[in-house]
Design a protein around this motif. Structure first.
Motif, PDB file in Angstrom:
ATOM      1  N   GLY A   1      64.929  64.182 -22.155  1.00  0.00           N
ATOM      2  CA  GLY A   1      63.579  64.135 -22.887  1.00  0.00           C
ATOM      3  C   GLY A   1      63.143  63.270 -23.754  1.00  0.00           C
ATOM      4  O   GLY A   1      61.906  62.861 -23.793  1.00  0.00           O
ATOM      5  N   VAL A   2      63.927  62.589 -24.487  1.00  0.00           N
ATOM      6  CA  VAL A   2      63.749  61.431 -25.344  1.00  0.00           C
ATOM      7  C   VAL A   2      63.161  60.377 -24.365  1.00  0.00           C
ATOM      8  O   VAL A   2      62.269  59.498 -24.646  1.00  0.00           O
ATOM      9  CB  VAL A   2      64.913  61.237 -26.339  1.00  0.00           C
ATOM     10  CG1 VAL A   2      64.501  59.838 -27.201  1.00  0.00           C
ATOM     11  CG2 VAL A   2      65.143  62.350 -27.161  1.00  0.00           C
ATOM     12  N   TYR A   3      63.674  60.121 -23.370  1.00  0.00           N
ATOM     13  CA  TYR A   3      63.482  58.910 -22.667  1.00  0.00           C
ATOM     14  C   TYR A   3      62.194  59.132 -21.938  1.00  0.00           C
ATOM     15  O   TYR A   3      61.345  58.334 -21.539  1.00  0.00           O
ATOM     16  CB  TYR A   3      64.562  58.559 -21.755  1.00  0.00           C
ATOM     17  CG  TYR A   3      65.644  57.846 -22.231  1.00  0.00           C
ATOM     18  CD1 TYR A   3      65.336  56.413 -22.619  1.00  0.00           C
ATOM     19  CD2 TYR A   3      67.046  58.179 -22.231  1.00  0.00           C
ATOM     20  CE1 TYR A   3      66.417  55.341 -23.202  1.00  0.00           C
ATOM     21  CE2 TYR A   3      67.728  57.319 -22.808  1.00  0.00           C
ATOM     22  CZ  TYR A   3      67.552  56.184 -23.368  1.00  0.00           C
ATOM     23  OH  TYR A   3      68.505  55.133 -23.841  1.00  0.00           O
ATOM     24  N   SER A   4      61.904  60.464 -21.666  1.00  0.00           N
ATOM     25  CA  SER A   4      60.484  60.546 -21.158  1.00  0.00           C
ATOM     26  C   SER A   4      59.329  60.206 -22.078  1.00  0.00           C
ATOM     27  O   SER A   4      58.444  59.795 -21.666  1.00  0.00           O
ATOM     28  CB  SER A   4      60.095  62.153 -20.749  1.00  0.00           C
ATOM     29  OG  SER A   4      60.256  63.125 -21.718  1.00  0.00           O
ATOM     30  N   ASP A   5      59.865  60.511 -23.316  1.00  0.00           N
ATOM     31  CA  ASP A   5      58.877  60.008 -24.603  1.00  0.00           C
ATOM     32  C   ASP A   5      58.637  58.341 -24.548  1.00  0.00           C
ATOM     33  O   ASP A   5      57.587  57.926 -24.655  1.00  0.00           O
ATOM     34  CB  ASP A   5      59.013  60.759 -25.949  1.00  0.00           C
ATOM     35  CG  ASP A   5      59.086  61.983 -25.834  1.00  0.00           C
ATOM     36  OD1 ASP A   5      58.363  62.814 -24.974  1.00  0.00           O
ATOM     37  OD2 ASP A   5      59.699  62.501 -26.826  1.00  0.00           O
ATOM     38  N   LEU A   6      59.933  58.150 -24.315  1.00  0.00           N
ATOM     39  CA  LEU A   6      59.703  56.347 -24.283  1.00  0.00           C
ATOM     40  C   LEU A   6      59.188  55.711 -23.183  1.00  0.00           C
ATOM     41  O   LEU A   6      58.317  54.736 -23.244  1.00  0.00           O
ATOM     42  CB  LEU A   6      61.237  55.828 -24.542  1.00  0.00           C
ATOM     43  CG  LEU A   6      61.374  54.362 -24.691  1.00  0.00           C
ATOM     44  CD1 LEU A   6      60.608  53.862 -25.788  1.00  0.00           C
ATOM     45  CD2 LEU A   6      62.972  53.909 -24.632  1.00  0.00           C
ATOM     46  N   VAL A   7      59.128  56.322 -21.930  1.00  0.00           N
ATOM     47  CA  VAL A   7      58.568  55.996 -20.804  1.00  0.00           C
ATOM     48  C   VAL A   7      57.147  55.945 -21.235  1.00  0.00           C
ATOM     49  O   VAL A   7      56.322  55.239 -20.874  1.00  0.00           O
ATOM     50  CB  VAL A   7      59.010  56.590 -19.500  1.00  0.00           C
ATOM     51  CG1 VAL A   7      57.739  56.664 -18.520  1.00  0.00           C
ATOM     52  CG2 VAL A   7      60.389  56.636 -19.344  1.00  0.00           C
ATOM     53  N   ARG A   8      56.495  57.064 -21.860  1.00  0.00           N
ATOM     54  CA  ARG A   8      55.242  57.326 -22.190  1.00  0.00           C
ATOM     55  C   ARG A   8      54.830  56.172 -23.126  1.00  0.00           C
ATOM     56  O   ARG A   8      53.468  55.589 -23.081  1.00  0.00           O
ATOM     57  CB  ARG A   8      54.970  58.522 -22.512  1.00  0.00           C
ATOM     58  CG  ARG A   8      53.342  58.796 -22.863  1.00  0.00           C
ATOM     59  CD  ARG A   8      52.928  60.331 -23.183  1.00  0.00           C
ATOM     60  NE  ARG A   8      53.552  60.702 -24.451  1.00  0.00           N
ATOM     61  CZ  ARG A   8      54.480  61.373 -24.708  1.00  0.00           C
ATOM     62  NH1 ARG A   8      54.923  62.217 -23.823  1.00  0.00           N
ATOM     63  NH2 ARG A   8      54.986  61.668 -25.981  1.00  0.00           N
ATOM     64  N   ALA A   9      55.251  56.038 -24.244  1.00  0.00           N
ATOM     65  CA  ALA A   9      55.071  55.065 -25.315  1.00  0.00           C
ATOM     66  C   ALA A   9      55.510  53.520 -25.003  1.00  0.00           C
ATOM     67  O   ALA A   9      54.972  52.637 -25.362  1.00  0.00           O
ATOM     68  CB  ALA A   9      55.889  55.277 -26.484  1.00  0.00           C
ATOM     69  N   GLY A  10      56.488  53.353 -23.975  1.00  0.00           N
ATOM     70  CA  GLY A  10      56.604  51.805 -23.669  1.00  0.00           C
ATOM     71  C   GLY A  10      55.723  51.169 -22.902  1.00  0.00           C
ATOM     72  O   GLY A  10      54.975  51.381 -22.268  1.00  0.00           O
ATOM     73  N   THR A  11      56.078  49.851 -22.839  1.00  0.00           N
ATOM     74  CA  THR A  11      55.503  48.843 -21.934  1.00  0.00           C
ATOM     75  C   THR A  11      56.295  47.909 -21.326  1.00  0.00           C
ATOM     76  O   THR A  11      57.597  47.758 -21.712  1.00  0.00           O
ATOM     77  CB  THR A  11      54.367  48.079 -22.927  1.00  0.00           C
ATOM     78  OG1 THR A  11      55.053  47.536 -23.912  1.00  0.00           O
ATOM     79  CG2 THR A  11      53.433  49.024 -23.581  1.00  0.00           C
ATOM     80  N   GLY A  12      55.935  47.505 -20.351  1.00  0.00           N
ATOM     81  CA  GLY A  12      56.539  46.340 -19.617  1.00  0.00           C
ATOM     82  C   GLY A  12      57.877  46.646 -19.221  1.00  0.00           C
ATOM     83  O   GLY A  12      58.496  47.706 -18.797  1.00  0.00           O
ATOM     84  N   GLU A  13      59.052  45.756 -19.638  1.00  0.00           N
ATOM     85  CA  GLU A  13      60.199  45.901 -19.169  1.00  0.00           C
ATOM     86  C   GLU A  13      60.802  47.029 -19.763  1.00  0.00           C
ATOM     87  O   GLU A  13      61.790  47.913 -19.513  1.00  0.00           O
ATOM     88  CB  GLU A  13      61.207  44.591 -19.574  1.00  0.00           C
ATOM     89  CG  GLU A  13      62.632  44.690 -19.101  1.00  0.00           C
ATOM     90  CD  GLU A  13      63.079  45.128 -17.976  1.00  0.00           C
ATOM     91  OE1 GLU A  13      63.946  45.705 -17.562  1.00  0.00           O
ATOM     92  OE2 GLU A  13      62.030  44.587 -16.762  1.00  0.00           O
TER      93      GLU A  13
END
Length: 170
Positions: free
Chosen positions: A113-125
């Motif tokens: 669940g937390v990584y799904s948030d990071l996928v949404r907020a993250g960029t690039g690598e």
């Protein structure tokens, strides 16, 4: 995402500072979830049966590696990685191997669940790395629980508490 208009009336992209701030918050949340997972797998390892001990050790090592990677990413964005808490409240008692298996599945679902948030907020690598971590957590959750969901990290969030990691004990 907020936008404003430039002098010619064309949309102006959200500032890099704001994007980095959002990404940094998501990285810190993922780091917190990894700290909790490492702690939780310490409990799992102490209660898990011999047949699943190698699985628990592999998951523990994977979460430690992700934790270290996230700490580097936080530093790369100019932040100070949050430290692990001295202890975390577990979602339920873990008196035996069966409960340890349930805890391992719960840890993986929360991390996803937390990584799904990071996928949404993250960029690039960082975004690619978060998607890979989400996939790995979802696969481990299925291995532990024997059940899967269509969209790992999303369905679980609807029923979960606002924080996706175990609660630090203070």
């Amino acid at each position: 995402m907020s936008t404003s208009t430039g002098t010619a009336g064309t949309p102006k992209a959200e500032s890099t500072e704001s994007t980095e701030s959002t990404e940094l918050r998501a990285l810190q949340a993922a780091l917190g979830a990894e700290h909790a997972a490492v702690y939780g797998y310490g409990v799992v390892g102490g209660k898990i049966g011999q047949a699943r001990r190698a699985d628990a050790r592999a998951a523990y090592d994977a979460h430690r590696a992700r934790r270290d990677e996230l700490a580097r990413s936080v530093r790369d964005l100019g932040g100070t990685p949050q430290a692990a808490a001295a202890g975390y409240a577990l979602p339920f008692a873990v008196p035996d191997a069966a409960a340890a298996v349930r805890l391992a599945a719960e840890l993986e679902e929360r991390v996803a669940g937390v990584y799904s948030d990071l996928v949404r907020a993250g960029t690039g690598e960082r975004r690619s790395s978060a998607a890979e971590a989400l996939r790995e957590a979802a696969v481990r959750a299925v291995r532990w629980s024997g059940e899967s969901v269509a969209f790992p990290g999303l369905a679980e969030r609807a029923a979960a508490t606002p924080t996706a990691s175990a609660t630090p004990q203070t």
